[in-house]
Design an enzyme around this catalytic site. Structure first.
Site, PDB file in Angstrom:
ATOM      1  N   THR A  33       0.828  -1.212   0.000  1.00  0.00           N
ATOM      2  CA  THR A  33       0.000   0.000   0.000  1.00  0.00           C
ATOM      3  C   THR A  33       0.861   1.260   0.000  1.00  0.00           C
ATOM      4  OG1 THR A  33      -0.108  -0.071   2.403  1.00  0.00           O
ATOM      5  CG2 THR A  33      -1.953  -1.059   1.219  1.00  0.00           C
ATOM      6  N   ASP A 169       9.910   0.744   4.452  1.00  0.00           N
ATOM      7  CA  ASP A 169      10.989   0.086   5.198  1.00  0.00           C
ATOM      8  C   ASP A 169      11.838   1.105   5.964  1.00  0.00           C
ATOM      9  OD1 ASP A 169       9.885  -1.884   3.705  1.00  0.00           O
ATOM     10  OD2 ASP A 169      11.643  -2.272   2.461  1.00  0.00           O
TER      11      ASP A 169
HETATM   12  C1  GLA Z   1       8.976  -4.003   0.383  1.00  0.00           C
HETATM   13  C2  GLA Z   1       9.160  -2.568  -0.081  1.00  0.00           C
HETATM   14  C3  GLA Z   1       8.201  -1.627   0.648  1.00  0.00           C
HETATM   15  C4  GLA Z   1       6.760  -2.135   0.550  1.00  0.00           C
HETATM   16  C5  GLA Z   1       6.668  -3.626   0.910  1.00  0.00           C
HETATM   17  C6  GLA Z   1       5.310  -4.202   0.634  1.00  0.00           C
HETATM   18  O1  GLA Z   1       9.309  -4.127   1.725  1.00  0.00           O
HETATM   19  O2  GLA Z   1      10.481  -2.154   0.123  1.00  0.00           O
HETATM   20  O3  GLA Z   1       8.311  -0.332   0.124  1.00  0.00           O
HETATM   21  O4  GLA Z   1       6.224  -1.875  -0.703  1.00  0.00           O
HETATM   22  O5  GLA Z   1       7.627  -4.395   0.192  1.00  0.00           O
HETATM   23  O6  GLA Z   1       4.342  -3.587   1.417  1.00  0.00           O
END
Ligand code: GLA
Length: 384
Positions: A33, A169
C-alpha cells in the site's frame, strides 16, 4: 555497540568518532500500500544494524562487515553506479543520493555489525541505508528531516538498485516506537498514531528460508499493475490519484474497465488499506481475535489477488490455522519468499513456533528459523 567500537579500534588502530544503529521492520498489515499512498501498520524490531565511522582525509573509504568478515574499499569518485549484488551498494547509494541533494560525505573508515536476517523480508537493506545515513549525518553535519532520510534510502533502492519500492521500510526503521506498532499514512508521509500491541501477545517471525530478493522479483511489475489500474480508475472517478482513493464499491463498479489482473491487484491494495484501518478499530476494542483474522485475510488476498506469495509461505500460514495458539499469520513485506509473521499469545509462543517449525520440516525438509520478536525503537545516532 560497545563491541563494535572495540572491534573497530582493533582493526583501524584508532576509535570511531560516530556510531549509529537502525532496526529492521515488520509490516503488520498494509501490503504493497505504501507506493499507492495508502495506510500501513508496521513496527521496528530489536534486531538492528550498527555502523561506526571515523572520517579520514582523501577520497578512499574502507568498510568492514563484522558479520561475515568481508571488507569493501572504494573511492568517492568511483561510486556513480552500483556493483552487481554487493552489500556496499546500500552505503555507496546513500552517498550518491545525498550528493544529488547537494550534501557532501567525506572519506571514512567504517565498520558494521547486524542482527537483522538477510534477504528475509525484515528490511536488512533499509536498516543498513539508515544506519549508514545516520552515521554520515553525525560525522559530516548533514541536516535533513527524518522523513527525508527515509526518502534518501528509498532513492537508493529506486535509483541505485532499480527496485521501485515505497517508503515503508526506511520510514519504519526511523519512526518505530518500542512496544507499539505505528499507523502511517503514505500520502502525507507521517505517523498518524502509535498502536500498542495488546499485553500478553507476541509476534513470531517464521522464515520460509526461500530467499526473497526483491530486486530480481516481480515487485516492479506489481507496482506497474497498480499504477495502470489507478490511471484507468481515474478516468471514471476524477478524484482518484492513486489506489488509496478508491473504495471497494467503486472498484467493483469499475471492474469492466480493468484487465482482470489489474482488478485483482487493485482489490488487494484497496482491501489492505481497509484492513489496516479496521485493525486499529478492533484493537481499540481489544478484539485481538478479530485482529488476527485480518492477518489471515491479508495473506489470502496476497495469495489470490496480488500473487506475491509462494507455496512455502502458504504452508506456514496454513500451519498457523491448525497449531494451537495461532491467532493469525501472513507474509510480511514484499513477498515472493522470506518471512511469515504469526500473532500468538506470549505464553506458549516458543512451543507454537517449534510446532510450526516441525510441521514445515516434515512437509518440506527445510529448517525454518524463527524469532519471537520484540518491538523496538527507531534509528539513533551519536557522536562518541
Ligand atoms: C517491500 C518494499 C516496501 C513495501 C513492501 C510491501 O518491503 O520495500 O516499500 O512496498 O515491500 O508492502
Amino acid at each position: 555497540m560497545q563491541k563494535l567500537i572495540q572491534d573497530f579500534t582493533g582493526l583501524y588502530g584508532s576509535a570511531p568518532t560516530v556510531a549509529a544503529r537502525a532496526p529492521g521492520r515488520l509490516e503488520i498489515l498494509g501490503n504493497h500500500t505504501d507506493y499507492n499512498q495508502g495506510f500501513v501498520l508496521s513496527c521496528a524490531v530489536e534486531q538492528d544494524t550498527r555502523f561506526a565511522l571515523r572520517p579520514v582525509s582523501g577520497k578512499h573509504c574502507r568498510i568492514k562487515d563484522f558479520r561475515d568478515g568481508s571488507t569493501r574499499e572504494f573511492d568517492l569518485d568511483d561510486i556513480a553506479t552500483a556493483t552487481p549484488k554487493d552489500w556496499s551498494n546500500y552505503i555507496k547509494g546513500v552517498i550518491v543520493e545525498l550528493e544529488k541533494r547537494g550534501l557532501r560525505v567525506g572519506a571514512f573508515d567504517a565498520a558494521m555489525e547486524s542482527s537483522v536476517p538477510l534477504s528475509a523480508g525484515m528490511s536488512s537493506s533499509a536498516a543498513l541505508e539508515t544506519a549508514a545515513g545516520f552515521a554520515f549525518r553525525e560525522a559530516f553535519g548533514i541536516k535533513l528531516a527524518d522523513a527525508d532520510w527515509a526518502r534518501v534510502g528509498q532513492g537508493v533502492e529506486n535509483n541505485y538498485m532499480g527496485l521501485k519500492s515505497g517508503l515503508l521500510d526506511q520510514f519504519s526503521s526511523i519512526f518505530g516506537k518500542k512496544d507499539s506498532m505505528i499507523l502511517s499514512d503514505f500520502r502525507s508521509v507521517e505517523v498518524l498514531r502509535t498502536v500498542p500491541l495488546p499485553h500478553g501477545y507476541s509476534i513470531v517471525v517464521i522464515n520460509s528460508m526461500a530467499k526473497h530478493n526483491l530486486v530480481d522479483s516481480e515487485y516492479n511489475v506489481r507496482r506497474q499493475d497498480c499504477e495502470s489500474a489507478a490511471e484507468k480508475l481515474a478516468q471514471i472517478y476524477p478524484d482518484v490519484k492513486t489506489l488509496r482513493d478508491v473504495s471497494l464499491e467503486q472498484l467493483e463498479a469499475a471492474r469492466p474497465a480493468l484487465a482482470e489482473r489489474e482488478f485483482r491487484r487493485a482489490l488487494h491494495v484497496v482491501g489492505e488499506c481497509t484492513r489496516v484501518l479496521e485493525a486499529v478499530r478492533l484493537l481499540e476494542k481489544n478484539d485481538i481475535e478479530g485482529f488476527g483474522r485480518l492477518w489471515f485475510e491479508s495473506h489470502e488476498s496476497s495469495r489470490i489477488n496480488f500473487e506475491n506469495s509462494t507455496p512455502e509461505l502458504d504452508y506456514l500460514v496454513e500451519l498457523a490455522k491448525s497449531v494451537p495458539g495461532g491467532l493469525g499469520a501472513r507474509l510480511s513485506g514484499g513477498g515472493f519468499g522470506g518471512i511469515t509473521i504469526h500473532l500468538v499469545k506470549s505464553e506458549g509462543a516458543e512451543e507454537y513456533a517449534r510446532r510450526v517449525q516441525a510441521g514445515y520440516k516434515t512437509r518440506t525438509g527445510i529448517n525454518a528459523e524463527y524469532i519471537i520478536c520484540a518491538i523496538g525503537d527507531g534509528a539513533t545516532s551519536q557522536k562518541l
